[in-house]
Scaffold this active site. Structure first.
Site, PDB file in Angstrom:
ATOM      1  N   ASN A  10       0.876  -1.178   0.000  1.00 37.95           N
ATOM      2  CA  ASN A  10       0.000   0.000   0.000  1.00 37.95           C
ATOM      3  C   ASN A  10       0.907   1.220   0.000  1.00 37.95           C
ATOM      4  O   ASN A  10       1.493   1.553   1.027  1.00 37.95           O
ATOM      5  CB  ASN A  10      -0.890  -0.052   1.258  1.00 37.95           C
ATOM      6  N   LYS A  12       0.094   4.264  -0.270  1.00 37.09           N
ATOM      7  CA  LYS A  12      -0.552   5.444   0.331  1.00 37.09           C
ATOM      8  C   LYS A  12      -0.290   6.689  -0.543  1.00 37.09           C
ATOM      9  O   LYS A  12      -0.209   6.563  -1.749  1.00 37.09           O
ATOM     10  CB  LYS A  12      -0.080   5.614   1.768  1.00 37.09           C
ATOM     11  N   HIS A  96      -9.719   1.040   4.616  1.00 32.74           N
ATOM     12  CA  HIS A  96      -8.472   1.266   5.357  1.00 32.74           C
ATOM     13  C   HIS A  96      -8.759   2.237   6.505  1.00 32.74           C
ATOM     14  O   HIS A  96      -9.586   3.134   6.370  1.00 32.74           O
ATOM     15  CB  HIS A  96      -7.397   1.837   4.422  1.00 32.74           C
ATOM     16  N   GLU A  98      -7.234   4.632   7.469  1.00 31.32           N
ATOM     17  CA  GLU A  98      -6.975   6.035   7.113  1.00 31.32           C
ATOM     18  C   GLU A  98      -8.107   6.628   6.285  1.00 31.32           C
ATOM     19  O   GLU A  98      -8.084   7.822   5.967  1.00 31.32           O
ATOM     20  CB  GLU A  98      -5.610   6.136   6.397  1.00 31.32           C
ATOM     21  N   GLU A 181      -5.720  -5.121  10.324  1.00 29.84           N
ATOM     22  CA  GLU A 181      -4.742  -4.062  10.546  1.00 29.84           C
ATOM     23  C   GLU A 181      -5.066  -3.330  11.845  1.00 29.84           C
ATOM     24  O   GLU A 181      -5.910  -2.416  11.842  1.00 29.84           O
ATOM     25  CB  GLU A 181      -4.775  -3.066   9.386  1.00 29.84           C
ATOM     26  N   GLY A 187       2.133   2.190  10.665  1.00 26.42           N
ATOM     27  CA  GLY A 187       3.088   3.279  10.499  1.00 26.42           C
ATOM     28  C   GLY A 187       3.766   3.702  11.793  1.00 26.42           C
ATOM     29  O   GLY A 187       4.435   4.726  11.858  1.00 26.42           O
ATOM     30  N   SER A 227       3.059  -2.229  10.335  1.00 24.47           N
ATOM     31  CA  SER A 227       4.506  -2.304  10.601  1.00 24.47           C
ATOM     32  C   SER A 227       5.111  -3.670  10.258  1.00 24.47           C
ATOM     33  O   SER A 227       5.980  -4.172  10.962  1.00 24.47           O
ATOM     34  CB  SER A 227       4.815  -1.900  12.050  1.00 24.47           C
TER      35      SER A 227
HETATM   36  P1  PGA Z   1       2.598   0.179   7.590  1.00 26.08           P
HETATM   37  O1  PGA Z   1       1.140   0.387   6.926  1.00 26.08           O
HETATM   38  O2  PGA Z   1       3.144  -1.109   7.041  1.00 26.08           O
HETATM   39  O3  PGA Z   1       3.397   1.376   7.164  1.00 26.08           O
HETATM   40  O4  PGA Z   1       2.393   0.110   9.057  1.00 26.08           O
HETATM   41  C1  PGA Z   1       0.284  -0.703   6.691  1.00 26.08           C
HETATM   42  C2  PGA Z   1      -1.022  -0.208   6.104  1.00 26.08           C
HETATM   43  O5  PGA Z   1      -1.513   0.849   6.531  1.00 26.08           O
HETATM   44  O6  PGA Z   1      -1.616  -0.833   5.205  1.00 26.08           O
END
Ligand code: PGA
Length: 264
Positions: A10, A12, A96, A98, A181, A187, A227
């Site tokens: 992803n 982003k 997601h 976000e 997730e 992140g 992460s």
């Molecule tokens: P990350 O993000 O691996 O940077 O923690 C995962 C995601 O949001 O899909």
């Protein structure tokens, strides 16, 4: 039943289109998905066309990060499933954290702003639109830190699965992928520890058994995201209920992502 692992990157809101096409070409050169793992990269909309052409001829799939549920019409600024599909993309992330109603990742006043105002109901409409156009939905579910500390992890995720998949038939869900997730692990560098990630992914599978069917739950791919890094991917992905990962930060560079894919 053995499930084929799946690893999706992803990206982003990273890379302008020219960079994204260059990086995708590097991925295509460095990552050869073997017969045992499926791989996808999900860039931002503006990079999707360039990434799709850079990946053509490789075995890596391209996906979008979001979608609007109507096919076309007066929806300023939105992107539909046929638009994504026409570029050659095959997958799409939905729900997601976000993009869900609360920007749960940030423990700041912004976290209460209904930024994208996504609900289980809109997520359900998006999943239906993707299925209608033959795109694979990657449905994200997960709890915030406050929900985890209040002992609500399982209930929150069960509610997200029920609402997101409500009324969709088992045959329509055939290609669905679910990603667990935990919002607090995205992140932040704080990976959910492996036994707990495995427990929750198993709980997701059990919930799908009761919502859809035992056979469906046995075959559906459940990913872990939050992460995931080159040094923890193999351990996470070796768990019986974890069928790969949805990877943010560690999917931005071909070398890192290749190591994560190797972990599957
Ligand atoms: P990350 O993000 O691996 O940077 O923690 C995962 C995601 O949001 O899909």
């Amino acid at each position: 039943m053995s499930r084929r692992p799946f690893v999706a990157g992803n990206w982003k809101m990273n890379y302008v289109p020219s960079e994204a096409a260059t990086v995708a070409a590097e991925f295509a050169a460095k990552i050869t998905p073997t017969a045992n793992v499926d791989v996808a990269i999900c860039p931002t909309y503006t990079s999707l066309a360039g990434v799709c052409s850079a990946l053509r001829g490789s075995k890596i799939h391209a996906g979008a990060q979001n979608v609007f549920w109507a096919d076309s019409g007066a929806f300023t600024g939105f992107i539909s499933a046929p638009m994504i599909k026409d570029l050659g993309a095959t997958h799409c992330i939905v729900g997601h954290s976000e993009t869900r109603g609360k920007f749960g990742k940030l423990e700041t006043p912004e976290s209460t702003v209904p930024f994208f105002a996504e609900t289980d109901e809109t997520i359900n409409l998006k999943i239906r639109a993707l299925i209608k156009h033959g795109l694979v939905p990657i449905l994200c579910v997960g709890e915030t830190l406050a929900e985890r500390e209040a002992g609500q992890t399982d209930a929150v995720i069960q509610g997200q699965l029920k609402g997101g998949l409500d009324g969709i038939s088992e045959s329509d869900l055939a290609n669905l992928i679910v990603a667990y997730e935990p919002v607090w692990a995205i992140g932040t560098g704080k990976t959910c520890d492996t036994p707990e990630a495995e427990r929750v992914c198993g709980m997701v599978r059990q919930t799908l058994a009761s919502l859809v069917s035992a056979g469906f739950a046995e075959g559906v791919r459940v990913l872990y995201g939050g992460s995931v890094k080159p040094d923890n991917a193999a351990e996470l992905f070796s768990q019986p209920n974890i069928d790969g990962g949805l990877v943010g930060g560690a999917s931005l560079k071909a070398d890192d992502f290749a190591k994560v894919v190797a972990g599957a």
